[in-house]
Design a protein around this motif. Structure first.
Motif, PDB file in Angstrom:
ATOM      1  N   ARG A 136      32.136  24.420  54.450  1.00  0.00           N
ATOM      2  CA  ARG A 136      32.764  23.154  54.040  1.00  0.00           C
ATOM      3  C   ARG A 136      31.908  22.159  53.422  1.00  0.00           C
ATOM      4  N   PRO A 137      30.631  21.871  53.690  1.00  0.00           N
ATOM      5  CA  PRO A 137      30.079  20.835  52.941  1.00  0.00           C
ATOM      6  C   PRO A 137      29.735  21.149  51.592  1.00  0.00           C
ATOM      7  N   SER A 138      29.244  22.414  51.446  1.00  0.00           N
ATOM      8  CA  SER A 138      28.970  23.098  49.959  1.00  0.00           C
ATOM      9  C   SER A 138      30.350  23.010  48.951  1.00  0.00           C
ATOM     10  N   THR A 139      31.326  23.542  49.719  1.00  0.00           N
ATOM     11  CA  THR A 139      32.617  23.736  48.951  1.00  0.00           C
ATOM     12  C   THR A 139      33.083  22.284  48.507  1.00  0.00           C
TER      13      THR A 139
ATOM     14  N   PHE B 216      37.474  26.882  40.034  1.00  0.00           N
ATOM     15  CA  PHE B 216      37.818  27.735  41.225  1.00  0.00           C
ATOM     16  C   PHE B 216      36.677  27.900  41.467  1.00  0.00           C
ATOM     17  N   VAL B 217      36.709  27.510  43.200  1.00  0.00           N
ATOM     18  CA  VAL B 217      35.604  27.543  44.078  1.00  0.00           C
ATOM     19  C   VAL B 217      35.771  28.677  45.130  1.00  0.00           C
ATOM     20  N   PHE B 218      35.000  29.530  45.307  1.00  0.00           N
ATOM     21  CA  PHE B 218      35.182  30.380  46.361  1.00  0.00           C
ATOM     22  C   PHE B 218      33.870  30.809  46.854  1.00  0.00           C
ATOM     23  N   SER B 219      33.744  31.035  48.424  1.00  0.00           N
ATOM     24  CA  SER B 219      32.919  31.595  49.238  1.00  0.00           C
ATOM     25  C   SER B 219      32.979  32.920  49.709  1.00  0.00           C
TER      26      SER B 219
END
Length: 267
Positions: free
Chosen positions: A39-42, A152-155
């Protein structure tokens, strides 16, 4: 990869079987892995602004969807597990005016495009792409769904360190009267893409399917659809919380990317 498309229905059935167990485990606040690493980095990479419209892909029980709404976003969230979406709606009654939950298959081109062309300022997928049999339809659709310069952010589980058959090693050694601990991993292969069964939460009813792909696969796929990479993070746990067992300190268990749709690129 496309050769795994036959696994889509099997994967969906397994998540339906696991949905209630996962929701009960994640609860309202999610688990430590998501709270402290993902969560923090996203949130930093997304940089959500009030009033933006955000697509939450494979939203699960809606933990991050609710966080996006708290940050002022208008959220469209989907999952291909109807039970997960039902649980997400039940948990989101207070903020449901700002979250639209839907049952959508991320491998279905038409269903994805029906979400709205150039509707979204950004999209996010938390720890999900490695659970999707064929991610090409999703990436292709995102280029149409996102506005110019949309992100677009993905982990994903870090494919360099969490491969199929990876072995965790926790060693304790006495050196000159001192006990020294060393964590490491053993990896026998990385480049070969592979579908395999995995247990994400202890005692879940069924193993779910995961799809290992090397980093180059993800990067080249996004590049081929007109995205550029402009942010990344490799979070790990703080050594201050050492519990005497193997944990992810110097080796990141996940990697997070931010890709941007190039301004002026065609949809």
């Amino acid at each position: 990869m496309s050769e795994w498309r036959d696994s889509v229905q099997d994967s969906q059935a397994r998540w339906e079987a696991n949905a209630e167990h996962w929701d009960d485990y994640m609860g309202e606040a999610s688990n430590r892995f998501h709270r402290e690493l993902i969560r923090p980095s996203t949130e930093k990479l997304l940089n959500v602004q009030k009033g933006q419209t955000v697509l939450d892909i494979a939203c699960g029980n809606g933990n991050f969807s609710r966080r996006l709404a708290e940050l002022g976003a208008e959220v469209i969230a989907f999952d291909y597990s109807a039970k997960m979406v039902e649980r997400a709606r039940l948990r989101s009654k207070d903020g449901i005016d700002h979250i639209d939950y839907r049952v959508v298959d991320a491998t279905d081109d038409e269903a994805l495009l029906a979400l709205g062309r150039q509707r979204f300022d950004s999209a996010v997928a938390n720890m999900a792409l490695m659970d999707i049999a064929d991610i090409t339809p999703l990436i292709r659709a995102l280029h149409t769904l996102l506005q110019p310069n949309g992100v677009f952010v993905f982990s994903i589980t870090h494919p360099c360190f969490q491969t199929p058959h990876m072995r965790k090693v926790h060693e304790v050694e006495e050196v000159n009267g001192e006990m020294r601990v060393r964590d490491s991993i053993q990896i026998s292969r990385y480049l070969t893409a592979e579908c395999y069964s995995a247990i994400g939460i202890r005692n879940q009813p069924l193993p779910h399917l995961m799809f290992h792909r090397p980093l180059s696969y993800y990067l080249n796929l996004l590049f081929s659809f007109g995205f550029v990479l402009d942010g990344t993070a490799e979070p790990s746990f703080s050594k201050d919380e050492d519990n005497g067992q193997f944990d992810w300190y110097e080796m990141p268990p996940a990697i997070i990317f931010r890709f941007r749709k190039m301004s002026g690129s065609c949809t």
